[in-house]
Scaffold this active site. Structure first.
Site, PDB file in Angstrom:
ATOM      1  N   LEU A 119      34.160  -9.881   0.444  1.00  0.00           N
ATOM      2  CA  LEU A 119      32.982 -10.459  -0.215  1.00  0.00           C
ATOM      3  C   LEU A 119      32.968 -10.204  -1.727  1.00  0.00           C
ATOM      4  CD1 LEU A 119      30.068 -10.013   2.366  1.00  0.00           C
ATOM      5  CD2 LEU A 119      31.542 -11.993   1.948  1.00  0.00           C
ATOM      6  N   ASN A 168      38.016  -3.354  -0.691  1.00  0.00           N
ATOM      7  CA  ASN A 168      38.747  -3.454  -1.963  1.00  0.00           C
ATOM      8  C   ASN A 168      37.904  -4.115  -3.058  1.00  0.00           C
ATOM      9  OD1 ASN A 168      38.944  -5.959  -0.694  1.00  0.00           O
ATOM     10  ND2 ASN A 168      40.997  -6.375  -1.454  1.00  0.00           N
ATOM     11  N   ASP A 203      42.995  -2.089   3.766  1.00  0.00           N
ATOM     12  CA  ASP A 203      43.479  -3.471   3.731  1.00  0.00           C
ATOM     13  C   ASP A 203      43.832  -3.896   2.313  1.00  0.00           C
ATOM     14  OD1 ASP A 203      43.962  -6.115   4.934  1.00  0.00           O
ATOM     15  OD2 ASP A 203      42.373  -6.724   3.577  1.00  0.00           O
ATOM     16  N   HIS A 257      46.291  -3.083   7.829  1.00  0.00           N
ATOM     17  CA  HIS A 257      47.059  -4.224   7.310  1.00  0.00           C
ATOM     18  C   HIS A 257      48.515  -3.795   7.419  1.00  0.00           C
ATOM     19  CE1 HIS A 257      47.865  -7.155   3.745  1.00  0.00           C
ATOM     20  NE2 HIS A 257      49.012  -6.742   4.218  1.00  0.00           N
ATOM     21  N   HIS A 295      45.173  -9.252  10.913  1.00  0.00           N
ATOM     22  CA  HIS A 295      45.889 -10.513  10.649  1.00  0.00           C
ATOM     23  C   HIS A 295      47.368 -10.556  11.053  1.00  0.00           C
ATOM     24  CE1 HIS A 295      46.776  -8.255   7.022  1.00  0.00           C
ATOM     25  NE2 HIS A 295      45.615  -8.498   6.464  1.00  0.00           N
ATOM     26  N   ASN A 340      48.688 -13.445   2.383  1.00  0.00           N
ATOM     27  CA  ASN A 340      49.452 -12.282   2.817  1.00  0.00           C
ATOM     28  C   ASN A 340      48.875 -11.716   4.111  1.00  0.00           C
ATOM     29  OD1 ASN A 340      51.397 -10.305   2.700  1.00  0.00           O
ATOM     30  ND2 ASN A 340      50.187  -8.926   1.435  1.00  0.00           N
ATOM     31  N   ASP A 368      39.901 -13.307   7.453  1.00  0.00           N
ATOM     32  CA  ASP A 368      40.551 -12.777   6.242  1.00  0.00           C
ATOM     33  C   ASP A 368      40.121 -13.609   5.027  1.00  0.00           C
ATOM     34  OD1 ASP A 368      41.987 -11.194   4.522  1.00  0.00           O
ATOM     35  OD2 ASP A 368      43.957 -11.969   5.116  1.00  0.00           O
ATOM     36  N   HIS A 375      39.009 -16.692  -4.313  1.00  0.00           N
ATOM     37  CA  HIS A 375      39.420 -16.487  -5.712  1.00  0.00           C
ATOM     38  C   HIS A 375      38.880 -17.644  -6.539  1.00  0.00           C
ATOM     39  CE1 HIS A 375      42.170 -13.209  -4.774  1.00  0.00           C
ATOM     40  NE2 HIS A 375      42.689 -13.946  -3.804  1.00  0.00           N
TER      41      HIS A 375
END
Ligand SMILES: [Zn+2]
Length: 423
Positions: A62, A93, A154, A181, A234, A280, A307, A311
Site C-alpha cells: 500500500l 517495505n 518481502d 519471498h 507468490h 518479481n 502482490d 508504481h
C-alpha cells in the site's frame, strides 16, 4: 428468525437464487429465494449478481508511509474495495519500514480515517528484520500486540538461514506466521524477466526458476525440522510446486500463494521491453502457467494473493533494466480469476477457497462462510458488467499493469464489510 436489518434478495449463490438476511453486521441467514417478504427490512435486489465472501488479499503493497505518490492507504483500500476485497494484508517495505508498533498503528489510523464509517479491514504485515536489513530480528511481540498477523521481509529475501530459522521460531512465540519471498538474492537480482528464450532474444539477464525453488526447498526443510508454519509468497514455477506438494504429503506445515498474473500471462508479455510486465518473480512460460493453474485447483497452492505493487507512470517509463518490479493488481484480480472460472480452469468453489477461506485459516482472519453469526463481509459480482482496464477505470494510483486495454468479464457491484456497504 429475528428480524433482519436488511436483506439481499435473489443473489446467485452456487448458481441458485438466494436471499441473505443481515443483522448487527452479521449473517442472520442465507436461504433459497422464496419470494416472501421480510417485514419492514430494506431490500437490495441482487438479481443476476453472484454472491461471494468478501475476498482476502494476504499480499498487498500500500506504499504508505513514505511512497504516497505510488499509492496511499486510502487509494489502496479503495482499489481493494472496488476489486471485491474486504480484508487486506499490507507489506512492510514502507518508509519508515513497518518494524515497530508506531508504524503499524499509523497504518491502522490511516485506514480508519479513509473509511470513517468502516471500510475494508487492514492487517499490516510486520517486518521480519529491523529495517528489512536482514541483520537483526524485528520486535515481533510489539508488532503482534499492535495488530500484525504475520511478518515478512518481502522484497528483501533473507539469505541468512540462521537468522531466518530464529525468525520462524520467534514469530511462532507470538502467533505470527512468517511469509517468505523465496529467492536466492545473488542468483535473482530482481531482473524481472524469466531466464529463457525471451531473455536471450531481448539481451537481458534472466532470472532462472531455480533461484526461487532453491529457497522454497530451504523453507520446507526448515518448516519440517522446526515443526512450525511458513507461508511461501507468490509461487511462480513447477519446481516450487513440486517441493511444496511433497512437503505437504509429509505433513509439513507449509502454505503457499500464487497471483493472478502467474495464472494468466507468460514471459511473452515483456516483449518490446514492456516494463508493465516486469514483476518479481518474473512471468514464466506457458508450461509453468499450466502447472500453477493445476496446483491451485488441487490445493497444493492454498490461496491467491495479488502482490499488488503500484508504481507511478514515470517510474516505469524508463529502460527495462532500470524499472521497478511490480504489477498493480487489486482492481483486476477478481475479474481475472472469474475469467478463469468462465473458462472452466477453476470452479467457483476453488475461487472462494483461494480468495477467502484458505487465507482466513492460514492467518486467523475473519471470514464469511454465510453461516449464521459470520461477519457480513460479502461481495456481489456483476458478470454482465464488462469493462476495459484503463487509467480511467482503475481505482489504484498505480496503473502499471500489462492488462491495460483488456476487457474484463464482470465487475464488483457491491462490497459489504461488517454488514456495512463500502461499494
Ligand atoms: Zn515479494
Amino acid at each position: 428468525m429475528s428480524s433482519p436489518d436488511f436483506v439481499i434478495k435473489n443473489a446467485l449463490w452456487r448458481g441458485e437464487a438466494h436471499d441473505l438476511c443481515v443483522a448487527d453486521g452479521k449473517v442472520l441467514e442465507l436461504r433459497p429465494a422464496s419470494g416472501e417478504g421480510y417485514g419492514d427490512a430494506p431490500v437490495v435486489d441482487a438479481s443476476g449478481l453472484v454472491l461471494l465472501p468478501a475476498l482476502i488479499d494476504v499480499h498487498t503493497h500500500l506504499r504508505e508511509p513514505g511512497f504516497e505518490w505510488k499509492e496511499d492507504i486510502a487509494t489502496g483500500l479503495s482499489a481493494a474495495a472496488h476489486g471485491g476485497f474486504g480484508s487486506v494484508m499490507c507489506m512492510a517495505n514502507t518508509d519508515p519500514v513497518n518494524d515497530n508498533a508506531a508504524v503499524t498503528e499509523r497504518m491502522l489510523d490511516r485506514a480508519r480515517e479513509a473509511f470513517p464509517g468502516g471500510g475494508p479491514r487492514l492487517f499490516p504485515v510486520g517486518a521480519l528484520s529491523v529495517g528489512l536489513a536482514g541483520h537483526e530480528l524485528a520486535p515481533m511481540g510489539e508488532l503482534a500486540a499492535a495488530g500484525c498477523r504475520a511478518v515478512s521481509n518481502d522484497g528483501m529475501p533473507v539469505a541468512n538461514s540462521e537468522l531466518f530459522r530464529h525468525a520462524v521460531e520467534y514469530a511462532a512465540d507470538f502467533g505470527l506466521t512468517v511469509i517468505d519471498h523465496c529467492e536466492d538474492p545473488h542468483m535473482a537480482l530482481g531482473v524481472g524477466v524469466n531466464e529463457g528464450a525471451i531473455s536471450s532474444r531481448l539481451g537481458l539477464k534472466g532470472q532462472p526458476t531455480v533461484a526461487e525453488s532453491l529457497q522454497v526447498a530451504r523453507d520446507v526443510l526448515l518448516a519440517e525440522y522446526l515443526g512450525l508454519p511458513i507461508h511461501i509468497a507468490h509461487v511462480s514455477c513447477r519446481e516450487s510446486v513440486e517441493l511444496i506438494a511433497r512437503a505437504k504429503e509429509r505433513g509439513v506445515r507449509v502454505t503457499a500463494e500464487t497471483c493472478p498474473h502467474y495464472l494468466l500471462l507468460t514471459e511473452d508479455a515483456v516483449e518490446g521491453y514492456d516494463t508493465a510486465a516486469k514483476v518479481n518473480p518474473p512471468l514464466r512460460t506457458m508450461d509453468h502457467v499450466q502447472v500453477m493453474r493445476e496446483a491451485l485447483r488441487t490445493g497444493v497452492i492454498d490461496m491467491l494473493a495479488t502482490d499488488h505493487a503500484p508504481h507511478a507512470a514515470h517510474e516505469k517509463e524508463v529502460p527495462f533494466t532500470q524499472a521497478p518490479n511490480g504489477i498493480s493488481g487489486l482492481d483486476t484480480a477478481l475479474c481475472v480469476t472469474m475469467g478463469l472460472v468462465d473458462e472452466g480452469v477453476l470452479s467457483l468453489d476453488d475461487l472462494v477457497r483461494a480468495w477467502a477461506t484458505a487465507p482466513a485459516k492460514a492467518f486467523g482472519l475473519p471470514v464469511c462462510a454465510f453461516a449464521p453469526g459470520d461477519p457480513a463481509d460479502f461481495t456481489l459480482y456483476d458478470p454482465s458488467a464488462s469493462w476495459v482496464v484503463s487509467p480511467q477505470t482503475m481505482h489504484s494510483k498505480g496503473r502499471n499493469t500489462p492488462l491495460l486495454g483488456r476487457t474484463m468479464p464482470g465487475r464488483t457491484a457491491f462490497l459489504y464489510v461488517n454488514g456495512k456497504r463500502v461499494v
